[in-house]
Write a protein that holds these residues in place. Structure first.
Motif, PDB file in Angstrom:
ATOM      1  N   MET A   1      -7.936  -9.357   3.186  1.00 23.46           N
ATOM      2  CA  MET A   1      -6.860  -8.490   2.462  1.00 23.46           C
ATOM      3  C   MET A   1      -5.723  -8.115   3.157  1.00 23.46           C
ATOM      4  SD  MET A   1      -9.061  -6.150  -0.439  1.00 23.46           S
ATOM      5  CE  MET A   1      -8.073  -4.592  -0.168  1.00 23.46           C
ATOM      6  N   SER A   2      -4.531  -8.504   3.111  1.00 23.34           N
ATOM      7  CA  SER A   2      -3.541  -7.859   3.579  1.00 23.34           C
ATOM      8  C   SER A   2      -2.977  -6.443   3.409  1.00 23.34           C
ATOM      9  CB  SER A   2      -2.185  -8.889   3.340  1.00 23.34           C
ATOM     10  OG  SER A   2      -1.706  -8.741   2.188  1.00 23.34           O
ATOM     11  N   ARG A   3      -2.341  -5.825   4.389  1.00 20.09           N
ATOM     12  CA  ARG A   3      -1.984  -4.399   4.073  1.00 20.09           C
ATOM     13  C   ARG A   3      -0.660  -4.716   3.696  1.00 20.09           C
ATOM     14  NH1 ARG A   3      -3.490  -0.632   8.994  1.00 20.09           N
ATOM     15  NH2 ARG A   3      -3.421   1.049   7.129  1.00 20.09           N
ATOM     16  N   LEU A   4      -0.258  -3.646   2.849  1.00 28.98           N
ATOM     17  CA  LEU A   4       1.022  -3.559   2.197  1.00 28.98           C
ATOM     18  C   LEU A   4       2.081  -2.660   3.241  1.00 28.98           C
ATOM     19  CD1 LEU A   4       0.430  -2.631  -1.434  1.00 28.98           C
ATOM     20  CD2 LEU A   4       1.093  -4.857  -0.480  1.00 28.98           C
ATOM     21  N   SER A   5       3.190  -2.904   3.427  1.00 31.37           N
ATOM     22  CA  SER A   5       3.743  -2.533   4.416  1.00 31.37           C
ATOM     23  C   SER A   5       4.334  -1.033   3.749  1.00 31.37           C
ATOM     24  CB  SER A   5       5.237  -2.986   4.996  1.00 31.37           C
ATOM     25  OG  SER A   5       5.822  -3.305   3.811  1.00 31.37           O
ATOM     26  N   ARG A   6       4.595   0.171   4.467  1.00 32.67           N
ATOM     27  CA  ARG A   6       5.023   1.321   3.980  1.00 32.67           C
ATOM     28  C   ARG A   6       6.714   1.192   3.645  1.00 32.67           C
ATOM     29  NH1 ARG A   6       3.729   6.679   6.845  1.00 32.67           N
ATOM     30  NH2 ARG A   6       4.516   7.434   5.060  1.00 32.67           N
TER      31      ARG A   6
END
Length: 113
Positions: A1-6
């Protein structure tokens, strides 16, 4: 899973401002004075506070903090008698400051001898 950027603080500020505007418009148009009106008002206040914090965070990123100059030591002739700021705050009267100055000079308060 890829992390969402803030999201950026400016993006959060714009979205929260638009989000606060929607319940405010609904409150003005519907003129509700029941539980739904209270919930809309609280939501508007909450989103306004989020907007304010996000704007403050965006300003803080833009303006670097000033350099703390309290740690720098000046020349000895500008630092009178080796008294620090805390000691000066504790001394209220001129007589107490004079006594500290006389003690530093070694005269023990005998100024005429």
């Amino acid at each position: 899973m890829s992390r969402l950027s803030r999201p950026d603080a400016r993006t959060v500020a714009v979205l929260a401002a638009l989000g606060a505007l929607a319940p405010l418009v609904m409150l003005v148009v519907w003129r509700r004075q029941d539980l739904l009106g209270v919930v809309l008002a609280l939501l508007c206040v909450l989103l306004t506070m989020v907007t304010g914090v996000a704007v403050s965070a965006a300003r803080q990123v833009d303006d670097p903090e000033p350099v703390d100059r309290s740690a720098t030591v000046g020349p000895p002739e500008l630092m009178p008698y080796g008294i620090d700021a805390d000691t000066l705050d504790a001394l209220d009267s001129r007589d107490a400051l004079r006594a500290v100055r006389d003690r530093r000079r070694g005269s023990n308060g005998l100024s005429g001898r």
